[in-house]
Design an enzyme around this catalytic site. Structure first.
Site, PDB file in Angstrom:
ATOM      1  N   GLY A  12       0.835  -1.204   0.000  1.00 51.19           N
ATOM      2  CA  GLY A  12       0.000   0.000   0.000  1.00 51.19           C
ATOM      3  C   GLY A  12       0.860   1.240   0.000  1.00 51.19           C
ATOM      4  N   VAL A  64      -2.421  -8.199  -1.694  1.00 47.19           N
ATOM      5  CA  VAL A  64      -1.671  -8.862  -0.628  1.00 47.19           C
ATOM      6  C   VAL A  64      -2.444 -10.018  -0.005  1.00 47.19           C
ATOM      7  CG1 VAL A  64      -0.314  -6.808  -0.088  1.00 47.19           C
ATOM      8  CG2 VAL A  64      -2.455  -7.238   1.155  1.00 47.19           C
ATOM      9  N   ASN A  90       1.983  -2.244   5.424  1.00 44.55           N
ATOM     10  CA  ASN A  90       1.115  -1.087   5.622  1.00 44.55           C
ATOM     11  C   ASN A  90      -0.284  -1.282   5.055  1.00 44.55           C
ATOM     12  OD1 ASN A  90       0.489   1.982   5.777  1.00 44.55           O
ATOM     13  ND2 ASN A  90       0.345   1.520   3.595  1.00 44.55           N
ATOM     14  N   SER A 145      -2.890  -0.451  15.087  1.00 42.43           N
ATOM     15  CA  SER A 145      -3.722   0.711  15.351  1.00 42.43           C
ATOM     16  C   SER A 145      -4.112   0.701  16.819  1.00 42.43           C
ATOM     17  CB  SER A 145      -4.987   0.680  14.493  1.00 42.43           C
ATOM     18  OG  SER A 145      -5.915   1.677  14.907  1.00 42.43           O
ATOM     19  N   TYR A 158     -12.779  -3.818  11.960  1.00 42.21           N
ATOM     20  CA  TYR A 158     -11.466  -3.195  11.798  1.00 42.21           C
ATOM     21  C   TYR A 158     -10.681  -3.262  13.102  1.00 42.21           C
ATOM     22  CZ  TYR A 158      -7.861   0.338  11.122  1.00 42.21           C
ATOM     23  OH  TYR A 158      -6.655   0.989  11.061  1.00 42.21           O
ATOM     24  N   LYS A 162      -7.125  -5.338  13.748  1.00 42.97           N
ATOM     25  CA  LYS A 162      -5.873  -4.728  14.191  1.00 42.97           C
ATOM     26  C   LYS A 162      -5.374  -5.363  15.484  1.00 42.97           C
ATOM     27  CE  LYS A 162      -4.931  -1.950  10.851  1.00 42.97           C
ATOM     28  NZ  LYS A 162      -3.706  -2.164  10.054  1.00 42.97           N
TER      29      LYS A 162
END
Length: 246
Positions: A12, A64, A90, A145, A158, A162
């Site tokens: 990314g 990916v 990333n 994160s 999300y 993380k």
């Protein structure tokens, strides 16, 4: 580790934090492979900015989350630059879903976020590991994160993905030692394209910034490069959030 003359893959790498990392690595003297999935124009622009400054860079397309594409990408990088010394995992995606809207967290959302945010990082690490082990040294930084530690963020899937990245970092640090260091940088709110048009929501998620500033991608990029250089650290989750979670 001196980053000069090293070969780095940034997934990314054409936008946001990834672009900032690509540019910072190039400024440190590394050759940079700028991975992209769909953002070809941005990746090519990043490469152009690097080469205009006298650096070495290529853009490499790969999803990916697809093992075959990842392996082919790494083979191409090694064929161009000779090896792979550094990996910055990333590439990540999110969906903006209120935490309490459980019905909106569909199976498709879970699968998509886990495929890219977690499995994708593992696949990239696995693909570069043989080159790093052959060189008897290497460094990987995964992008986590604070959502993974607080449970709050752009969506529940999300935040959980993380948290999984944080766990993946610790497991990979054990699996790839002693030759390869694996660490995780966990930013707080960062002014990237994911928050374009949602600035008010971003500030609501980050109401108690001790430093009273939202981080810029360049802030995170400089720290990631510092972590890549640090030879006495592995398996660590390092928070960079302007004091948001203190």
């Amino acid at each position: 580790m001196n980053l000069s003359e090293k070969v780095a893959l940034v997934t990314g790498g054409g936008t946001g934090i990834g672009r900032a990392v690509s540019l910072e690595l190039a400024a440190c003297g590394a050759a940079v492979a700028v991975n992209y999935s769909r953002s070809e124009a941005e990746a090519l622009e990043t490469v152009q900015r690097i080469t205009d400054q006298g650096g070495r860079a290529i853009a490499v397309q790969a999803n990916v989350a697809r093992d075959t594409e990842v392996r082919q990408m790494v083979e191409r990088i090694a064929g161009t630059f000779g090896t792979v010394d550094l990996l910055v995992n990333n590439a990540s995606i999110t969906r903006h879903i209120p935490l309490d809207d459980l019905e909106a967290a569909t199976e498709d959302v879970w699968d998509e976020l886990y495929d890219v945010n977690v499995k994708g990082m593992f696949l990239c690490a696995r693909a570069v590991a043989p080159y790093m082990k052959k060189n008897k040294q290497g460094a990987i930084v995964n992008l986590g994160s604070i959502a993974g530690t607080t449970g709050a963020g752009s969506s529940l899937p999300y935040a959980v993905s993380k948290a999984a990245v944080h766990g993946l970092t610790k497991s990979l640090a054990r699996a790839l030692s002693p030759d390869i260091r694996v660490n995780c940088v966990a930013p707080g709110a960062v002014a990237t394209r994911w928050w374009a048009g949602r600035e008010e929501q971003m500030h609501q998620l980050a109401p108690n910034l001790l430093l009273q500033r939202i981080a810029e991608p360049e802030d995170i990029a400089k720290f990631i490069c510092s972590v890549l250089e640090q030879e006495a650290m592995t398996g660590q989750i390092i928070t960079v959030d302007s004091g948001q979670t203190l």
